[in-house]
Scaffold this motif. Structure first.
Motif, mmCIF file in Angstrom:
data_model
loop_
_atom_site.group_PDB
_atom_site.id
_atom_site.type_symbol
_atom_site.label_atom_id
_atom_site.label_comp_id
_atom_site.label_asym_id
_atom_site.label_seq_id
_atom_site.Cartn_x
_atom_site.Cartn_y
_atom_site.Cartn_z
ATOM 1 N N VAL A 16 -0.335 6.837 -2.609
ATOM 2 C CA VAL A 16 -0.287 5.389 -1.849
ATOM 3 C C VAL A 16 -1.464 4.792 -1.979
ATOM 4 O O VAL A 16 -1.722 3.554 -2.270
ATOM 5 C CB VAL A 16 0.575 5.687 -0.503
ATOM 6 N N HIS A 17 -2.681 5.526 -1.702
ATOM 7 C CA HIS A 17 -3.793 4.846 -1.528
ATOM 8 C C HIS A 17 -4.447 4.614 -3.142
ATOM 9 O O HIS A 17 -5.028 3.441 -3.335
ATOM 10 C CB HIS A 17 -4.829 5.909 -0.978
ATOM 11 N N GLN A 18 -3.929 5.580 -4.007
ATOM 12 C CA GLN A 18 -4.548 5.143 -5.341
ATOM 13 C C GLN A 18 -3.723 3.913 -5.808
ATOM 14 O O GLN A 18 -4.167 3.064 -6.582
ATOM 15 C CB GLN A 18 -4.056 6.396 -6.227
ATOM 16 N N ASN A 19 -2.632 3.863 -5.501
ATOM 17 C CA ASN A 19 -1.624 2.666 -6.058
ATOM 18 C C ASN A 19 -2.147 1.348 -5.407
ATOM 19 O O ASN A 19 -2.362 0.375 -6.026
ATOM 20 C CB ASN A 19 -0.167 2.703 -5.567
ATOM 21 N N ALA A 20 -2.775 1.429 -4.053
ATOM 22 C CA ALA A 20 -3.133 0.152 -3.461
ATOM 23 C C ALA A 20 -4.435 0.000 -3.989
ATOM 24 O O ALA A 20 -4.837 -1.489 -4.273
ATOM 25 C CB ALA A 20 -3.319 0.529 -1.834
ATOM 26 N N VAL A 23 -3.257 -1.670 -7.375
ATOM 27 C CA VAL A 23 -2.974 -3.188 -6.919
ATOM 28 C C VAL A 23 -3.898 -4.258 -6.872
ATOM 29 O O VAL A 23 -4.229 -5.356 -7.376
ATOM 30 C CB VAL A 23 -1.988 -3.013 -6.045
ATOM 31 N N GLU A 24 -5.008 -3.711 -6.119
ATOM 32 C CA GLU A 24 -6.332 -4.635 -5.708
ATOM 33 C C GLU A 24 -6.977 -4.898 -6.899
ATOM 34 O O GLU A 24 -7.439 -6.196 -7.270
ATOM 35 C CB GLU A 24 -6.938 -4.057 -4.762
ATOM 36 N N THR A 25 -7.260 -3.831 -7.719
ATOM 37 C CA THR A 25 -8.116 -4.065 -8.968
ATOM 38 C C THR A 25 -7.579 -5.161 -10.048
ATOM 39 O O THR A 25 -8.043 -6.059 -10.548
ATOM 40 C CB THR A 25 -8.202 -2.809 -9.633
#
Length: 137
Positions: A16-20, A23-25
């Motif tokens: 979940v954190h890696q996906n967030a 997405v921000e990048t």
């Protein structure tokens, strides 16, 4: 003695954190990008047109774009016709190639045409004769 501080170990990132972070990048990258939908050939770059294969039976109609052809011709003009002022230091030499005064051939003060005397006429004929004999032999 002071005890050295141990660095605090980070918890491994879950999906979940890696996906967030991903997405921000992507959002940051999309803010600085521009979508181009109209493409054309750079007229200032030389390109070569290749002919079709001799065994191919299909022929394409050559559709000419007058704006593109005009851009190609404008790109191949000399710099004095393309630009109003020189673009580089080396172009400044010879940029203005028109004479400062009008040349008047009838003005004897500044124009000295070639004059032939008897001796120069004789030597011209002798040199021509020598050239002709060398060409024959």
């Amino acid at each position: 003695m002071a005890s050295a501080k141990q660095p605090k170990e980070k918890d491994p990132l879950d999906i979940v954190h890696q996906n967030a972070i991903h997405v921000e990048t992507v959002k940051k990258e999309n803010r600085s990008q521009k979508l181009y939908t109209k493409f054309s050939i750079n007229p200032y770059k030389k390109f070569h047109v290749h002919t079709d294969k001799p065994t191919s039976s299909s022929t394409q109609d050559n559709v000419t774009d007058s704006a593109f052809i005009k851009a190609l011709h404008d790109a191949r003009l000399e710099p004095t016709k393309k630009y109003r002022y020189p673009q580089t230091e080396s172009q400044e030499i010879g940029w203005i190639s028109t004479p400062l005064i009008v040349s008047d051939r009838s003005d004897r003060r500044v124009n000295w045409p070639r004059q032939n005397s008897e001796i120069t006429k004789y030597m011209d004929a002798a040199w021509r004769l020598k050239e002709q004999t060398q060409n024959l032999g």
